[in-house]
Design an enzyme around this catalytic site. Structure first.
Site, mmCIF file in Angstrom:
data_model
loop_
_atom_site.group_PDB
_atom_site.id
_atom_site.type_symbol
_atom_site.label_atom_id
_atom_site.label_comp_id
_atom_site.label_asym_id
_atom_site.label_seq_id
_atom_site.Cartn_x
_atom_site.Cartn_y
_atom_site.Cartn_z
ATOM 1 N N HIS C 56 0.806 -1.214 0.000
ATOM 2 C CA HIS C 56 0.000 0.000 0.000
ATOM 3 C C HIS C 56 0.844 1.272 0.000
ATOM 4 O O HIS C 56 0.351 2.328 0.393
ATOM 5 C CB HIS C 56 -0.923 0.027 1.229
ATOM 6 N N HIS C 219 -8.251 -4.247 -0.763
ATOM 7 C CA HIS C 219 -7.747 -5.595 -1.028
ATOM 8 C C HIS C 219 -8.653 -6.320 -1.999
ATOM 9 O O HIS C 219 -8.579 -7.532 -2.150
ATOM 10 C CB HIS C 219 -7.653 -6.410 0.259
#
Ligand SMILES: Nc1ncnc2c1ncn2[C@@H]1O[C@H](COP(=O)(O)OP(=O)(O)O)[C@@H](O)[C@H]1O
Ligand SMILES: Nc1ncnc2c1ncn2[C@@H]1O[C@H](COP(=O)(O)OP(=O)(O)O)[C@@H](O)[C@H]1O
Ligand SMILES: [Mg+2]
Ligand SMILES: [Mg+2]
Ligand SMILES: [Mg+2]
Ligand SMILES: [Mg+2]
Lengths: 204, 332, 332, 204
Positions: C56, C219
């Site tokens: 991320h 996700h």
């Protein structure tokens, strides 16, 4: 063409024919350019001539040609557009202050455009670009009678394409694709032929 | 077309509207497709302009700001701005001390910038000079280095030339420093997947699943080989080998390195590459100064990366480290 | 797998190696998978730790730095770090004034961070508190807001809590400010194409050409609808509508907005969205302060974007604008 | 199991059986988890038990269970790993200071693990998670003779899966997929069954 002088109205009529003719083949030219470049050549040429055709032209033929140059510069930023604008500008300088172009000066005007375009794009003859077409046309017009000029120009533009078959492009985007470019027409030479064909489409 | 847009025709103009709205402290759009510093030209300072096609953010417009550029003309995606727009950018950048045109070596851009230079010299009496970036080592052999295309090396050239101009040096001096920075840069790219030019609506090239292309240009210009995807270290090694074959680095040399994503390649993977870059230059005995890792020159959502090196001497290093600010890079 | 890596198993560790090598002025890795400030904990200052899965960037590790966080534990891609690693990050962050755990509401992370808190309280006598980000408005209805997952709102919470800690406020006060910032955030995402988790080696989800999914999580957690791709303004409008339905803004309100790319979506398209965001809040009479447009919280090469709002009062705005520095965001 | 006491060596042997058994079904569990979550459950469970099986255990059965908890914590950071570690830790606390677990305390130990895991994960019975399996097993063991316990546990673990068929998951990642999750087994409950099956695979 009124006899052996090309005036403002002749130019305007010619621009209309070319705008129409290149509009009709825009897709073909985009596709040809897309094989080696960014596929915008049809848009460049048709938009440029359309803009020039819709621009009011002054009587001074030099200033009229300058308006053509400006029109191209306004609507197109692709190489071909800049080169055509450069060519128009060179012709404009040479013809400035006159009401018409004497047909016997045409070879010199085309030559002047060619030279200015070479200077602008740093290209050489033999690089397989529109420069070769212009050079061939300039040569073909030399010493021709006004009524034979159109046919000579057409032949010269066609022959240029034939002459460069199998030879690689050495300039512009297409330079990157040496092998592929050899088997294809240079899009700029093809566009030039289509322009001359459009010019010839109706006897002036 | 997996892109977030309203219409291909409005892509660039809406982008610029959002761009200036988001960063009004840095950027203004005094004319369509011309970005200038929010505060306008700096009186007495040499102006620096750049320009080129859209689709490469933060290049070109992003590097307008104190310590960087003064103005920029921007075209459609991957297309040159017009000579008129470039002339307008030059006028915006002019603070009375002349303007340097600093941009990448692409035929269309060169022709238009030359024409723009003629225009402002005639109409506005602005003196201009040109420095071209031609840093992509695989785009032409060393003997024809002046034919190489300009890629991410621009980022260094903008920073260094911008710092030189900020010292209030004159046009010749800023041009000299910019040329020196441009000459010190070497770049190479590799791509894994294409991007979509909005107006074309389709991918700029095709590349098989599991394949990569070494040496590809930022508009999808063909590279030197295409084969199955190699491990990160092997890719990085080849890129560095090709760079140092063109410009060797040895013991005691100082350089900066930019490991740049073309867009989609994530930071994570750039760091995996940088890890190897650092080890390779350490092996040569060269020291990396102020490395840049991130998205500094992109091709929208293209997947791939570029590596740029710039050999530094004291002068270039000083300018590289001088304070500067834009929305994407701040040196304090 | 269109990724630049050496082996899936080494992805995170090699990434971290390059990450600290590229930014030694900001980051150190005192233990495997634990990132701390280069200078270590600040004596007497409340420490702030975060943690979560890799993949991320700049979240999580990137926001360690003065005015931001003190340490961070990082797991495999999209996987929680272990409680041991989190405990170690807490110890790294401890300057003797206690440590705030500030992270996103994901079950695994919560369990591990709770366990880590128990460990350091037992073993090291470090007092800890917890503030969870739960800003994704579509992940649970308002009545169950505490079940929402935490997404890009973290960026604001890190900045604001970091600034509060920098004032040398005590743990309870820093925790209060952090909770207030977390409570003021609302986010929503949309995705166009998936990313590949290296160890899985395949896309996290499938989505048809020309399709988008509104509300998708970072996700690949399913969103609220999937349909053909809409124009940028329509997408942006729905995202804002859903945010303001949960937290309305009106005349005179001040807020900051983050328009964030999940990775592949280029800056160009974020600006097209921001243009609309700005117009929408202007219509409501609300003023946007310090907008953020870029890649602040990504999912590697996922295509898509998120919008986060944070309602500001004087206190939050002051902390948002306080000086801070990390490799990705510098406020001067 | 030596009569009605479970010692350190019994635990070690049991860990080996479960490590082996869950290793063999890791792919199945990954796939089940992949339907609703991140597909790592097989890895989590098999790696965790393998690590525990390879850790030297002290004689104090409480401390031995603590080593199991630590082993899980070391190698796994996924929810299930943390929950199993939490369960082991709760059992460890209850059994600390003894050389063996009296089988008649097993229902309480399982219950203690369940309660600790509920506290850790903030889950409720009925959420369709491993908690329901533990609760059913704790209930089934209540008042059973040592020799009947294994069979009762197996039945309870199996029945839990059957009981939740058609009901949606209310916790963890699977919560996001209410509809889809109803038609599928909860991966954590399935993993628990596989663990019990492995335990039962060879009479202790
Ligand atoms: N530097 C140059 N000198 C002469 N002709 C050129 C040059 N560059 C391009 N051309 C001509 O222009 C054609 C391509 O035009 P265009 O599509 O407008 O280029 P681009 O889109 O790459 O800017 C080529 O086929 C070639 O004939
Ligand atoms: N908070 C919780 N409380 C109880 N059980 C849980 C919880 N979260 C997950 N589980 C159980 O763990 C299983 C998933 O484990 P795992 O794959 O390790 O999760 P993840 O990979 O999402 O962290 C679920 O099927 C469920 O049985
Ligand atoms: Mg073209
Ligand atoms: Mg073009
Ligand atoms: Mg899982
Ligand atoms: Mg997991």
């Amino acid at each position: 063409m009124a006899g052996d002088m090309i005036g403002r109205d002749d130019l305007a009529a010619a621009l209309l024919r070319v705008a129409e003719g290149t509009g009709a083949v825009a897709a073909e030219l985009n596709a040809a350019d897309g094989q080696l470049g960014d596929g915008d050549l049809g848009i460049t040429v048709s938009k440029g001539f359309a803009e020039a055709a819709h621009t009011p032209l002054p009587e001074d033929i030099g200033m009229a040609l300058l308006e053509c140059a400006k029109a191209f510069q306004r609507v197109s930023s692709s190489s071909y557009g800049t080169l055509v604008a450069t060519g128009f500008m060179a012709a404009a300088k040479a013809a400035k202050g006159q009401l018409g172009i004497a047909t016997d000066t045409l070879p010199d005007l085309v030559g002047a455009a060619r030279d200015a375009m070479m200077a602008r794009g740093k290209g050489n003859l033999g690089d397989k670009t529109v420069l070769d077409s212009l050079d061939a046309v300039a040569g073909a017009l030399q010493g021709k009678q006004p009524e034979a000029m159109m046919a000579s120009a057409l032949d010269a533009a066609r022959e240029t394409l034939a002459e460069f078959k199998g030879r690689p492009c050495k300039l512009g985007r297409a330079r990157m694709f040496a092998e592929k470019s050899a088997s294809l027409d240079d899009p700029g030479q093809l566009a030039f032929l289509r322009i001359v064909e459009a010019l010839a489409s109706r006897p002036a | 077309m997996k892109k977030i847009l309203n219409s291909p025709a409005s892509y660039v103009d809406e982008m610029l509207e959002g761009f200036t709205a988001a960063h009004p402290e840095f950027y203004a759009q005094p004319e369509r497709r011309v970005i200038a510093r929010a505060g306008g030209a700096v009186k007495g300072k040499v102006g620096i302009v750049t320009g080129g096609g859209s689709g490469h953010l933060p290049i070109f417009t992003g590097y307008v700001g104190p310590g960087f550029l003064d103005a920029c003309a921007i075209g459609d995606v991957f297309a040159s701005p017009s000579a008129e727009q470039m002339a307008s950018a030059i006028r915006q950048a002019d603070g009375g001390a002349g303007v340097l045109r600093l941009y990448g070596n692409y035929g269309g851009d060169v022709m238009n910038f030359d024409m723009a230079g003629e225009m402002v010299e005639m109409e506005n009496d602005i003196r201009t000079t040109t420095v071209l970036l031609a840093d992509d080592v695989v785009s032409a052999p060393k003997e024809e280095a002046e034919k190489r295309r300009g890629v991410a090396g621009m980022v260094y050239a903008f920073k260094i030339a911008g710092a030189a101009a900020e010292t209030m040096a004159d046009l010749d001096e800023v041009t000299r420093v910019a040329q020196k920075a441009a000459d010190a840069c070497r770049s190479i790219g590799m791509a894994l997947s294409p991007c979509i030019v909005p107006q074309a609506g389709k991918a700029t090239f095709e590349i098989g699943e599991g394949e990569m292309e070494m040496g590809m240009g930022i508009h999808g210009e063909p590279g030197i080989w295409r084969d199955k995807l190699k491990p990160a270290d092997a890719i990085t090694d080849e890129m560095i080998d090709r760079i140092v074959a063109d410009h060797p680095f040895g013991k005691g040399d100082r350089l900066s390195v930019l490991v740049n994503s073309l867009g989609a390649t994530p930071l994570e993977e750039l760091y995996i590459m940088y890890r190897r870059v650092k080890a390779r230059f350490a092996d040569m005995g060269a020291e990396i100064v102020m490395p840049l890792v991130g998205r500094y020159a992109t091709s929208m959502e293209m997947t791939g990366a570029t590596i740029t090196t710039i050999a530094l001497d004291g002068e270039l290093e000083t300018h590289l480290k001088a304070p500067a600010a834009c929305a994407y890079w701040r040196v304090v």
